[in-house]
Motif scaffolding. Structure first.
Motif, PDB file in Angstrom:
ATOM      1  N   ALA A   1      -7.456  -1.456   3.618  1.00  0.00           N
ATOM      2  CA  ALA A   1      -6.323  -0.672   3.113  1.00  0.00           C
ATOM      3  C   ALA A   1      -5.551   0.092   4.182  1.00  0.00           C
TER       4      ALA A   1
ATOM      5  N   ALA B   1      -4.935   7.590  -5.514  1.00  0.00           N
ATOM      6  CA  ALA B   1      -5.666   6.770  -4.549  1.00  0.00           C
ATOM      7  C   ALA B   1      -7.109   7.248  -4.416  1.00  0.00           C
TER       8      ALA B   1
ATOM      9  N   THR C   1      -3.794   5.612   0.939  1.00  0.00           N
ATOM     10  CA  THR C   1      -5.226   5.326   0.920  1.00  0.00           C
ATOM     11  C   THR C   1      -5.992   6.499   1.508  1.00  0.00           C
TER      12      THR C   1
ATOM     13  N   GLY D   1     -10.545   0.882   5.649  1.00  0.00           N
ATOM     14  CA  GLY D   1      -9.807   1.477   4.534  1.00  0.00           C
ATOM     15  C   GLY D   1     -10.168   0.845   3.205  1.00  0.00           C
ATOM     16  N   HIS D   2     -10.595   1.681   2.240  1.00  0.00           N
ATOM     17  CA  HIS D   2     -11.041   1.121   0.952  1.00  0.00           C
ATOM     18  C   HIS D   2     -10.801   2.070  -0.220  1.00  0.00           C
ATOM     19  N   GLU D   3      -9.817   2.954  -0.108  1.00  0.00           N
ATOM     20  CA  GLU D   3      -9.532   3.900  -1.197  1.00  0.00           C
ATOM     21  C   GLU D   3      -8.027   3.895  -1.475  1.00  0.00           C
ATOM     22  N   PRO D   4      -7.470   2.724  -1.878  1.00  0.00           N
ATOM     23  CA  PRO D   4      -6.018   2.596  -1.937  1.00  0.00           C
ATOM     24  C   PRO D   4      -5.419   2.619  -3.341  1.00  0.00           C
TER      25      PRO D   4
ATOM     26  N   THR E   1       0.836  -1.197   0.000  1.00  0.00           N
ATOM     27  CA  THR E   1       0.000   0.000   0.000  1.00  0.00           C
ATOM     28  C   THR E   1       0.871   1.246   0.000  1.00  0.00           C
TER      29      THR E   1
END
Length: 336
Positions: A133, A158, A35, A58-61, A32
């Motif tokens: 993420a 990202a 994110t 976390g989900h915007e990586p 990663t």
């Protein structure tokens, strides 16, 4: 590896060392790079969206591929990628009908009789929306990733993983805004600012931005809004209705579980208003996201301006606090 683990509702995330498994046949390990911190993560943290615990949010990586399984074909070690929660199986009714964003992605997760992707001291840690993420590495199915060009900064792109894809997709794919139309945007966080930009790119004639924070409205104006309405100064409905009567309502973003919306039925019928739901910008992310990268490279999509702060993983709770206070458009956790 180091990760921010959620163990209880309403409690700060804990930075812990956890174990990541080796990739299966169609799985990928991604280092990663960055994110974004999204309001959907905050919903889970505050208990308004249910999620198994413990988990890594976390989900915007965006990141770099480190290792791949034996059957992975879309990416290879060294590739730069964006992750998307719209992991698709490729064979269900939604996928074959061209709506992969509605695929529940069950075929891309591990079975109950398989070892978990994430764990600590033998305790499984739930993976959040196929990604998790807020960690130094992610172990994901290849259908949760899209390969992108390597000459764009990962801490900027990202944002394309959620906010931009949701906002631009709402304009291009869901509402299909045509040139000259008027668009009103309620809320100018990461998604709302992306909607503003999508409307500008689509050639909308008027773009009305509504928020309670004056600085967000000024940022919205810089990104393409032609009119702004400060909802903290009074009822925002009259000035918005003056410029946007009739038309289509597009409901974007995740709302807390159990939330209902009441609308006047007669007005919907007599003015032929349309109500549309929008899940992640009605995306086909392997097509959409590379195009959004090109919009950024060409100067049409502004990402740098949307980033309020870049923080290390150890300060992820500060990012959530800034979100609660309304002092950040988008905070980005950076790992390098």
């Amino acid at each position: 590896m180091k990760a921010a683990v959620m163990r209880a509702i309403g409690e700060p995330l804990c930075i812990e060392d956890i174990r990541i498994d080796t990739p299966g046949a169609r799985e990928v390990i991604v280092r990663t790079a960055a994110t974004g911190v999204c309001h959907s993560d905050l919903h889970v943290l505050e208990g308004s969206l249910p999620s198994p615990l413990p988990t890594v949010l976390g989900h915007e990586p965006a990141g770099v591929v480190e290792d791949v399984g034996s059957e992975v074909r879309h990416v290879a070690p060294g590739d730069h990628v964006i992750g998307c929660l719209s992991a698709f199986c490729g064979t269900c009714e939604y996928c074959v009908a061209g709506r992969p964003n509605l695929c529940e992605g069950e075929a891309t997760t591990r079975r109950a009789d398989e070892p978990p992707r994430l764990a600590k001291d033998g305790e499984p840690i739930a993976q959040f929306v196929h990604l998790s993420a807020f960690a130094e590495r992610m172990l994901v199915h290849e259908n949760a990733l899209v390969r992108i060009r390597s000459d764009v900064p990962l801490d900027r792109v990202a944002l394309i993983g959620c906010a931009v894809t949701t906002g631009l997709g709402a304009v291009f794919n869901t509402a299909r805004v045509r040139a000259g139309r008027t668009v009103a945007v309620i809320g100018c966080g990461g998604i709302g600012l992306s909607v503003v930009q999508g409307a500008r790119i689509a050639g909308a004639g008027r773009i009305v931005a509504v928020d309670t924070q004056a600085w967000k409205l000024e940022l919205a104006r810089r990104l393409g809004a032609t009119d702004v309405v400060n909802a903290a100064e009074g009822n925002p409905v009259p000035p918005v209705v003056e410029t946007t009567s009739g038309g289509t309502i597009v409901m974007i973003g995740v709302v807390p579980a159990g939330t209902s919306v009441e609308l006047p039925g007669a007005d919907i019928v007599l003015r032929e208003k349309t109500i549309l739901g929008c899940m992640m910008g009605s995306n086909r992310f392997r097509i959409d996201m590379p195009r959004y990268v090109e919009l950024y490279r060409g100067g049409q999509l502004c990402l740098d301006e949307m980033i309020s702060a870049r923080l290390p993983l150890e300060r992820v709770n500060d990012a959530f606090e800034a979100m609660r206070r309304g002092t950040a458009a988008r905070s980005v956790i950076v790992f390098e």
